[in-house]
Design a protein around this motif. Structure first.
Motif, short mmCIF file in Angstrom:
data_model
loop_
_atom_site.label_atom_id
_atom_site.label_comp_id
_atom_site.label_asym_id
_atom_site.label_seq_id
_atom_site.Cartn_x
_atom_site.Cartn_y
_atom_site.Cartn_z
N MET A 1 46.99 14.18 33.64
CA MET A 1 47.31 13.54 34.90
C MET A 1 46.30 14.04 35.93
SD MET A 1 51.06 13.62 36.80
CE MET A 1 51.93 13.47 35.27
N ASN A 2 45.72 13.14 36.66
CA ASN A 2 44.76 13.58 37.67
C ASN A 2 45.46 13.85 39.01
OD1 ASN A 2 44.96 11.13 39.19
ND2 ASN A 2 43.52 10.15 37.79
N ALA A 3 44.68 14.35 39.96
CA ALA A 3 45.26 14.79 41.24
C ALA A 3 45.98 13.66 41.97
CB ALA A 3 44.17 15.38 42.11
N SER A 4 45.42 12.46 41.98
CA SER A 4 46.08 11.36 42.70
C SER A 4 47.39 10.96 42.02
CB SER A 4 45.15 10.16 42.85
OG SER A 4 44.79 9.65 41.60
N GLN A 5 47.42 11.00 40.69
CA GLN A 5 48.67 10.70 39.98
C GLN A 5 49.73 11.75 40.29
OE1 GLN A 5 46.77 10.67 36.13
NE2 GLN A 5 47.18 8.48 35.88
N ILE A 6 49.33 12.99 40.37
CA ILE A 6 50.26 14.07 40.70
C ILE A 6 50.81 13.86 42.10
CG2 ILE A 6 50.46 16.56 41.13
CD1 ILE A 6 48.28 16.89 38.89
N GLU A 7 49.95 13.52 43.04
CA GLU A 7 50.39 13.31 44.42
C GLU A 7 51.34 12.13 44.53
OE1 GLU A 7 50.03 15.57 46.73
OE2 GLU A 7 48.92 16.67 45.20
N ARG A 8 51.07 11.04 43.80
CA ARG A 8 51.98 9.89 43.82
C ARG A 8 53.35 10.27 43.27
NH1 ARG A 8 47.51 6.77 42.25
NH2 ARG A 8 48.12 6.90 40.07
N LEU A 9 53.34 11.06 42.22
CA LEU A 9 54.59 11.51 41.63
C LEU A 9 55.37 12.39 42.61
CD1 LEU A 9 56.09 11.19 38.96
CD2 LEU A 9 54.90 13.22 38.13
N LEU A 10 54.66 13.29 43.26
CA LEU A 10 55.32 14.18 44.22
C LEU A 10 55.85 13.41 45.43
CD1 LEU A 10 52.97 17.31 44.18
CD2 LEU A 10 55.19 17.03 43.07
N ALA A 11 55.18 12.33 45.77
CA ALA A 11 55.64 11.52 46.91
C ALA A 11 56.98 10.85 46.63
CB ALA A 11 54.59 10.47 47.25
N SER A 12 57.35 10.75 45.37
CA SER A 12 58.62 10.12 45.02
C SER A 12 59.81 11.07 45.12
CB SER A 12 58.55 9.54 43.60
OG SER A 12 58.51 10.58 42.64
N GLN A 71 32.34 27.63 21.92
CA GLN A 71 33.42 28.32 22.64
C GLN A 71 33.98 27.42 23.74
OE1 GLN A 71 32.11 31.70 24.92
NE2 GLN A 71 34.13 32.65 24.89
N LEU A 72 33.09 26.80 24.49
CA LEU A 72 33.54 25.88 25.54
C LEU A 72 34.27 24.68 24.97
CD1 LEU A 72 30.37 26.00 27.83
CD2 LEU A 72 32.64 26.93 28.38
N ALA A 73 33.76 24.15 23.86
CA ALA A 73 34.41 23.00 23.22
C ALA A 73 35.81 23.36 22.74
CB ALA A 73 33.56 22.50 22.05
N GLN A 74 35.97 24.56 22.21
CA GLN A 74 37.31 24.99 21.76
C GLN A 74 38.27 25.11 22.93
OE1 GLN A 74 36.05 28.55 19.57
NE2 GLN A 74 37.04 27.67 17.76
N GLU A 75 37.80 25.68 24.03
CA GLU A 75 38.67 25.82 25.20
C GLU A 75 39.04 24.44 25.75
OE1 GLU A 75 38.92 28.01 29.56
OE2 GLU A 75 37.18 28.40 28.29
N GLU A 80 42.97 20.09 26.57
CA GLU A 80 43.27 18.67 26.44
C GLU A 80 44.50 18.43 25.57
OE1 GLU A 80 38.92 16.57 27.06
OE2 GLU A 80 39.51 17.18 25.03
N ARG A 81 44.75 19.30 24.63
CA ARG A 81 45.96 19.18 23.81
C ARG A 81 47.21 19.58 24.58
NH1 ARG A 81 45.79 21.09 17.92
NH2 ARG A 81 44.69 19.35 17.01
N VAL A 82 47.07 20.53 25.49
CA VAL A 82 48.21 21.04 26.25
C VAL A 82 48.53 20.15 27.45
CG1 VAL A 82 48.97 22.99 27.71
CG2 VAL A 82 47.86 23.42 25.52
N GLN A 83 47.53 19.47 27.97
CA GLN A 83 47.73 18.69 29.20
C GLN A 83 48.89 17.70 29.13
OE1 GLN A 83 44.48 16.18 30.49
NE2 GLN A 83 45.07 16.45 32.64
N PRO A 84 49.05 16.92 28.06
CA PRO A 84 50.20 16.00 28.02
C PRO A 84 51.55 16.71 28.13
CG PRO A 84 48.62 15.42 26.32
CD PRO A 84 48.18 16.73 26.89
N ARG A 85 51.64 17.89 27.55
CA ARG A 85 52.89 18.65 27.62
C ARG A 85 53.16 19.09 29.07
NH1 ARG A 85 53.06 23.19 23.47
NH2 ARG A 85 53.13 21.35 22.15
N VAL A 86 52.14 19.60 29.73
CA VAL A 86 52.29 20.03 31.13
C VAL A 86 52.65 18.83 32.01
CG1 VAL A 86 51.04 20.98 33.12
CG2 VAL A 86 50.76 22.01 30.86
N ASP A 87 51.97 17.71 31.78
CA ASP A 87 52.28 16.49 32.55
C ASP A 87 53.72 16.05 32.32
OD1 ASP A 87 49.65 16.57 33.36
OD2 ASP A 87 49.00 14.89 32.09
N SER A 88 54.18 16.19 31.10
CA SER A 88 55.56 15.83 30.77
C SER A 88 56.55 16.72 31.51
CB SER A 88 55.76 15.92 29.27
OG SER A 88 57.11 15.67 28.94
#
Length: 111
Positions: A1-12, A71-75, A80-88
């Motif tokens: 989720m990007n910053a604008s999506q987060i802000e729209r969600l918080l506005a609700s 190393q950067l690719a692994q991080e 990217e794998r964790v982001q959907p969980r955090v967004d959820s």
């Protein structure tokens, strides 16, 4: 989720919610913002690291710079794998307070 999506969600979120619920939602929002920022920064860093590998291979230093790129690719992969969980977590927390009718009468029937 990007910053604008987060802000729209918080506005609700309704103005009047319990402080502990607001605190939780804001914590999840901060985590979602941070993961988005880190992913964006890592993508830039990885692109630079991959270009450095190109340059370093010609000088015989490819292994070290390739290891850094990996190393950067692994991080990046991990975030990217964790982001959907955090967004959820954030969506569920916002949904819980947005759907909460608050202190409404209940019992035998309409008032």
């Amino acid at each position: 989720m990007n910053a604008s999506q987060i802000e729209r969600l918080l506005a609700s979120i309704p103005e009047k919610i319990e402080p502990r619920h607001r605190k939780r939602v804001m914590g999840y929002a901060a985590t979602a913002r941070r993961i988005d920022a880190r992913i964006s920064a890592l993508r830039v860093s990885l692109e630079r690291a991959l270009r450095a590998v190109d340059d370093d291979v010609a000088r015989g230093l490819g292994d070290k710079s390739a290891d850094r790129a990996l190393q950067l690719a692994q991080e990046l992969e991990s975030l990217e794998r964790v982001q959907p969980r955090v967004d959820s977590w954030l969506r569920v927390a916002v949904g819980a307070v947005a759907d909460d009718p608050g202190l409404e009468p209940f019992g035998e029937g309409p008032v």
